[in-house]
Scaffold this active site. Structure first.
Site, PDB file in Angstrom:
ATOM      1  N   GLY A  20       0.820  -1.214   0.000  1.00  0.00           N
ATOM      2  CA  GLY A  20       0.000   0.000   0.000  1.00  0.00           C
ATOM      3  C   GLY A  20       0.853   1.263   0.000  1.00  0.00           C
ATOM      4  CB  ALA A 124      -0.537   0.752  11.066  1.00  0.00           C
ATOM      5  CE1 TYR A 155      -8.900   2.276   8.591  1.00  0.00           C
ATOM      6  CE2 TYR A 155      -9.395   4.413   9.567  1.00  0.00           C
ATOM      7  CZ  TYR A 155      -8.482   3.530   9.010  1.00  0.00           C
ATOM      8  OH  TYR A 155      -7.165   3.901   8.884  1.00  0.00           O
TER       9      TYR A 155
END
Ligand code: NAD
Length: 328
Positions: A20, A124, A155
């Site tokens: 990513g 993270a 999320y």
């Protein structure tokens, strides 16, 4: 004065989500400091283009794998950086269940890998754990203000669960863990169609379209250049501290100001089209970075105009659709 990138005392790192936006910069930085890197990614929100230039490096290996299912690593792994997760709102709204799975089961598998090999595991996490904050700026001691059943809940709650699980592995099993709460980061390799403000504004300004500003643009964000964020994550990884640590630029700007700054760097007159605000969009966002500054000596050094100039340069020289990914 430029702060040195911390010496990274690791032999072999597994970077989940390494293909990513942030992950690819971390893989590159780890390789540059002599660490072997296994990048584990299912390419669900990237396409491999970000790490194509690393594939010939004998110290780099790419493993295509969904980390929401169990995985094994070689015994010499001494660092697990767990970044795998859809990160831009457009991605996690499209992949809500996958986002919850990778934040829960995926974090569990990353922790199990670290437990088995004795590696340090760095999660993270995100400023989104603070939700639409009622404390401003946000210190790590703030517990947040999150709507678990709103669209962004998939999320925010995945990351909050990941933090709780990481903390439990530390206390119950003695795994050497750390948590970084990353604030909005921008730079080369973000996707133009990522849906987040900076790549969207840059792509629009470069093609002569009006920049689409949500609401009246008075909501604030603090945006950090990718090199600074990567240096902050590695400073935490290289320490023995558990965190959580905020990693971000403690300078707040309105979204409208950011649009104007992009137009200035691109060299066009700012044209703005106002569009609706997303549900539960935070009104303010700014990190308190006292903890990481005083304990690890980290602070960002790239100013917005300079970081935007570097990002615009990359967008100008990279064909649309090539070299990918970003969000958070
Ligand atoms: P990104 O979408 O560019 O990268 C995420 C990577 O994870 C992608 O390559 C994707 O294919 C991979 N991935 C997703 N689900 C996976 C799974 N189940 N198994 C294996 N790989 C999987 O996003 P990014 O901006 O680089 O964000 C990386 C991490 O940093 C994320 O965990 C995100 O939550 C966090 N973060 C980013 C920001 C930011 O501003 N970029 C801010 C806060 C937190």
């Amino acid at each position: 004065m430029t702060q040195p990138v911390p010496a990274v005392p690791f032999r072999h790192a597994v970077v989940t989500g390494g293909a990513g936006f942030l992950g690819s910069h971390l893989c590159e930085r780890l390789l540059a400091t002599g660490t072997r890197v296994t990048c584990m990614d299912d390419l669900s929100t990237s396409d491999g283009g970000n790490v194509a230039h690393l594939r010939d490096d004998p110290c780099f290996a790419f493993v295509r794998h969904d980390v929401s299912t169990p995985f094994t690593t070689s015994d010499d792994v001494d660092l697990v950086l767990h970044l795998a997760s859809p990160a831009s709102p457009a991605d996690y709204l499209r992949l809500p269940v996958e986002t919850l799975r990778v934040g829960s089961a995926g974090t569990g598998h990353a922790l199990e890998a670290a437990r088995r090999t004795g590696a340090r595991m760095v999660l993270a996490s995100t400023s989104e754990t603070y939700g639409d904050p009622q404390v401003h700026p946000q210190p790590e001691s703030y517990w947040g203000h999150v709507n678990p059943v709103g669209p962004r809940g998939v999320y925010d709650e995945a990351k909050r669960f990941g933090e709780a699980l990481t903390t439990a592995y530390r206390s119950a099993y003695g795994v050497d863990t750390a948590i970084v709460r990353i604030f909005n980061t921008y730079g080369p390799r973000m996707r133009r169609d990522d849906g987040r403000a900076i790549p969207t504004f840059i792509a629009q300004a470069l093609t002569g379209q009006p920049m689409t500003v949500a609401g009246d643009g008075s909501q604030t964000r603090s945006v950090c250049y990718v090199d600074d964020t990567v240096r902050g994550i590695l400073a935490v990884a290289a320490s023995a501290l558990p965190g959580p640590f905020n990693v971000g630029l403690p300078e707040e700007r309105s979204v409208l100001d950011i649009a104007h700054a992009v137009a200035a760097v691109v060299g066009v007159a700012p044209q703005v089209e106002y569009v609706g605000r997303p549900v539960d969009d935070p009104s303010v966002r700014c990190p308190d970075i006292t903890a990481i500054r005083t304990r690890l000596g980290w602070e960002p050094e790239v100013e917005l105009a300079e970081g935007l100039a570097r990002a615009v340069d990359w967008f100008r020289t990279t064909a649309p659709g090539a070299g990918h990914s970003g969000g958070g």
